[in-house]
Design a protein around this motif. Structure first.
Motif, short mmCIF file in Angstrom:
data_model
loop_
_atom_site.label_atom_id
_atom_site.label_comp_id
_atom_site.label_asym_id
_atom_site.label_seq_id
_atom_site.Cartn_x
_atom_site.Cartn_y
_atom_site.Cartn_z
N ASP A 1 0.36 5.59 0.74
CA ASP A 1 -0.47 6.75 1.06
C ASP A 1 -0.11 7.88 0.10
OD1 ASP A 1 -1.83 5.61 3.22
OD2 ASP A 1 -0.17 6.07 4.59
N THR A 2 -1.11 8.45 -0.53
CA THR A 2 -0.89 9.54 -1.47
C THR A 2 -1.66 10.77 -0.99
OG1 THR A 2 -2.81 9.36 -2.96
CG2 THR A 2 -1.04 7.74 -3.24
N GLY B 1 -5.24 6.56 0.21
CA GLY B 1 -4.41 5.36 0.19
C GLY B 1 -4.74 4.45 -0.98
N LYS C 1 -4.13 0.40 -2.23
CA LYS C 1 -3.64 -0.95 -2.04
C LYS C 1 -3.47 -1.61 -3.41
CE LYS C 1 -5.67 -1.78 2.51
NZ LYS C 1 -6.57 -2.65 3.32
N ALA D 1 0.46 6.61 -6.83
CA ALA D 1 1.06 5.47 -6.13
C ALA D 1 2.02 4.71 -7.02
CB ALA D 1 -0.05 4.54 -5.63
N SER E 1 0.84 -1.19 0.00
CA SER E 1 0.00 0.00 0.00
C SER E 1 0.87 1.24 0.00
CB SER E 1 -0.93 0.02 1.21
OG SER E 1 -0.19 0.08 2.41
N ALA F 1 -4.97 8.98 -7.23
CA ALA F 1 -4.25 8.18 -6.23
C ALA F 1 -3.56 7.00 -6.88
CB ALA F 1 -5.22 7.72 -5.14
#
Length: 263
Positions: free
Chosen positions: A27-28, A32, A34, A70, A25, A66
């Motif tokens: 965090d942005t 988040g 996954k 990520a 995972s 996101a």
């Protein structure tokens, strides 16, 4: 280093083409994310099911920013995306694969940029070639090597969804030069461009669009066509991964005049 990511569209939820799979995972600033990481052909691959593993996220609510952020954060340089689409082009029949090269954006309420003023400022990214020409050619080469017929270009019309389109809309899109219609490729492709990543989409035609199809459209027929062709798309993805190398590309300098993309 994770150089390649697969963003799987409708029907492409199964990461078992990969081995040694584990969940990670990130965090942005947009929430988040996954995702799964596995291996294939001695390469580490990230895998995101765009709609969630159980198709629980509708197209207009996908957290596109996101997801792309990520993938950039973990070092991905090449994104291979899959989409399920309806066809406006009688030559692109259900079951056919298309390597998209242009899009028409008919989305309405989606944020399509990482740059909305403030500290990040504003950029105007060039999308003359929104889909990486180099990675697109790798997909075409992979299709030939895997003995899979494929259309080497096509115009993707992206609508807001989650409803299907009306026959009147389809007639309009066709007059504007659209070949395929779907609900997810924008803003994903634009964000990947801003993030200076090579991005290519393989679209699977699951049905003819409304007004062309002789019957009402259902999500079930989309899934049925995906299931019938699931082995083909897996073979295409696997061969593309085998042929994809780490290399420099103009996509990776899309924001050069702005000093490059910064996380």
């Amino acid at each position: 280093m994770i150089n390649i990511a697969i963003i799987g569209g409708t029907g492409v939820y199964d990461p078992r083409i990969l081995s040694n799979i584990g969940e990670e995972s990130v965090d942005t600033p947009f929430g988040g994310v996954k995702f799964l990481v596995g291996e294939y052909a001695n390469k580490k691959i990230a895998f995101i099911p765009r709609h969630g593993s159980k198709h629980s996220i509708p197209p207009h609510l996908i957290n596109y920013r996101a997801n792309i952020w990520a993938m950039k954060h973990i070092g991905v340089r090449n994104i291979l995306a899959t989409t399920a689409v309806g066809s406006l082009n009688l030559a692109m029949k259900p079951g056919h694969f298309v390597v998209v090269d242009q899009f028409l954006d008919f989305t309405k309420g989606r944020v399509s940029s990482f740059y909305e003023g403030g500290q990040r400022g504003v950029v105007h990214v060039d999308v003359t070639d929104p889909y990486c020409p180099t990675l697109r050619q790798v997909v075409v080469t992979a299709a030939a090597a895997a003995d899979i017929s494929i259309h080497a270009s096509g115009v993707y019309v992206c609508t807001e969804g989650p409803r299907f389109e009306t026959p009147a809309e389809i007639r309009m899109f066709a007059k504007l030069g659209g070949d395929l219609v779907g609900m997810t490729n924008v803003p994903e492709v634009v964000l990947a461009r801003e993030a200076e990543m090579c991005y290519s989409t393989v679209s699977m035609v699951t049905n003819f669009a409304a007004g062309i199809s002789s019957q009402p459209l259902t999500h079930g027929e989309v899934l049925d066509t995906m299931r019938e062709n699931s082995e083909k798309i897996k073979r295409l993805i696997m061969k593309t991964i085998e042929l994809t190398d780490v290399q420099d590309c103009t996509c990776q300098h899309a924001l050069r005049e702005y000093g490059g993309f910064k996380l």
